[in-house]
Design an enzyme around this catalytic site. Sequence first.
Site, PDB file in Angstrom:
ATOM      1  N   CYS A   3       4.738  -2.295  -7.356  1.00 34.32           N
ATOM      2  CA  CYS A   3       3.717  -1.758  -7.391  1.00 34.32           C
ATOM      3  C   CYS A   3       3.062  -0.740  -6.144  1.00 34.32           C
ATOM      4  O   CYS A   3       4.453  -1.424  -4.448  1.00 34.32           O
ATOM      5  CB  CYS A   3       2.360  -2.259  -7.921  1.00 34.32           C
ATOM      6  SG  CYS A   3       1.561  -3.353  -6.834  1.00 34.32           S
ATOM      7  N   ARG A   9      -0.802  -5.154  -9.893  1.00 33.14           N
ATOM      8  CA  ARG A   9      -0.177  -5.352 -11.066  1.00 33.14           C
ATOM      9  C   ARG A   9       1.731  -6.641 -10.845  1.00 33.14           C
ATOM     10  O   ARG A   9       1.603  -6.930 -11.987  1.00 33.14           O
ATOM     11  CB  ARG A   9       0.635  -3.637 -11.037  1.00 33.14           C
ATOM     12  CG  ARG A   9      -0.855  -3.159 -11.725  1.00 33.14           C
ATOM     13  CD  ARG A   9      -0.223  -1.656 -11.854  1.00 33.14           C
ATOM     14  NE  ARG A   9      -0.022  -0.900 -10.706  1.00 33.14           N
ATOM     15  CZ  ARG A   9       0.382   0.006 -10.421  1.00 33.14           C
ATOM     16  NH1 ARG A   9       0.744   1.220 -11.145  1.00 33.14           N
ATOM     17  NH2 ARG A   9       0.418   0.520  -9.536  1.00 33.14           N
ATOM     18  N   ASP A 117      -3.115   1.621 -12.899  1.00 38.26           N
ATOM     19  CA  ASP A 117      -3.205   0.685 -11.864  1.00 38.26           C
ATOM     20  C   ASP A 117      -4.662   0.089 -12.302  1.00 38.26           C
ATOM     21  O   ASP A 117      -5.646   0.589 -12.628  1.00 38.26           O
ATOM     22  CB  ASP A 117      -3.460   1.917 -10.585  1.00 38.26           C
ATOM     23  CG  ASP A 117      -3.238   0.923  -9.472  1.00 38.26           C
ATOM     24  OD1 ASP A 117      -3.747  -0.119  -9.059  1.00 38.26           O
ATOM     25  OD2 ASP A 117      -3.044   1.032  -8.454  1.00 38.26           O
TER      26      ASP A 117
HETATM   27  P1  4NP Z   1      -1.361  -2.617  -6.935  1.00 40.74           P
HETATM   28  O1  4NP Z   1      -3.293  -1.797  -7.207  1.00 40.74           O
HETATM   29  O2  4NP Z   1      -0.459  -1.593  -7.065  1.00 40.74           O
HETATM   30  O3  4NP Z   1      -1.043  -2.622  -8.775  1.00 40.74           O
HETATM   31  O4  4NP Z   1      -1.533  -3.230  -6.382  1.00 40.74           O
HETATM   32  C1  4NP Z   1      -3.547  -1.592  -6.070  1.00 40.74           C
HETATM   33  C2  4NP Z   1      -3.659  -1.723  -4.685  1.00 40.74           C
HETATM   34  C3  4NP Z   1      -4.390  -1.898  -3.504  1.00 40.74           C
HETATM   35  C4  4NP Z   1      -4.082  -0.541  -3.384  1.00 40.74           C
HETATM   36  C5  4NP Z   1      -3.355   0.480  -4.098  1.00 40.74           C
HETATM   37  C6  4NP Z   1      -3.203  -0.419  -5.898  1.00 40.74           C
HETATM   38  N1  4NP Z   1      -4.764   0.190  -2.211  1.00 40.74           N
HETATM   39  O5  4NP Z   1      -4.602   1.281  -2.146  1.00 40.74           O
HETATM   40  O6  4NP Z   1      -5.455  -0.599  -1.700  1.00 40.74           O
END
Ligand code: 4NP
Length: 148
Positions: A3, A9, A117
């Site tokens: 991800c 995720r 997300d």
């Molecule tokens: P993930 O969600 O891709 O599902 O882990 C996110 C967590 C943090 C960030 C972006 C997406 N971030 O920009 O810090």
Amino acid sequence: MVCLGNICRSPLAEGILTHKLDPEQFLVDSVGTGSWHVGDPPDKRSIAVAAGHGIDINHLRGRQLSVNDFENFDHIYVMDQSNLADVLALREKSNSSTPVTMILDSIFPGENVDVPDPYHGGREDFKKVFDMLDQACDKIAERLEKRQ
Ligand code: 4NP
């Protein structure tokens, strides 16, 4: 399992698929395309929803996708189309042909459905993500076990 941040995720996907497979036979890992959360534990909301289903992901730590992953893994699953574009760009640099698939293709073949997300969402969003990944990982585990 890939991800963007490797805290919401993909650690859930890693925990869920690991839980469905024989650890003697399969290695499941997760990474982010971004580097912001390298070394961080999963988001507390991912840890909580996994724990609610008897899956412990507390010990996981953020890692960023690298070219070595295309050599070390037989299959790469991504959560959304933006991850897909990023992973395919890196795969091109590594001259690899490791298959890269949208994880929800396992339950909605050919429809390019994203795992949304949940980072800016609430607990309900994390629950929905868990349920989608659980269904997708059932199919993936079924397929992998047939190959043994
Ligand atoms: P993930 O969600 O891709 O599902 O882990 C996110 C967590 C943090 C960030 C972006 C997406 N971030 O920009 O810090």
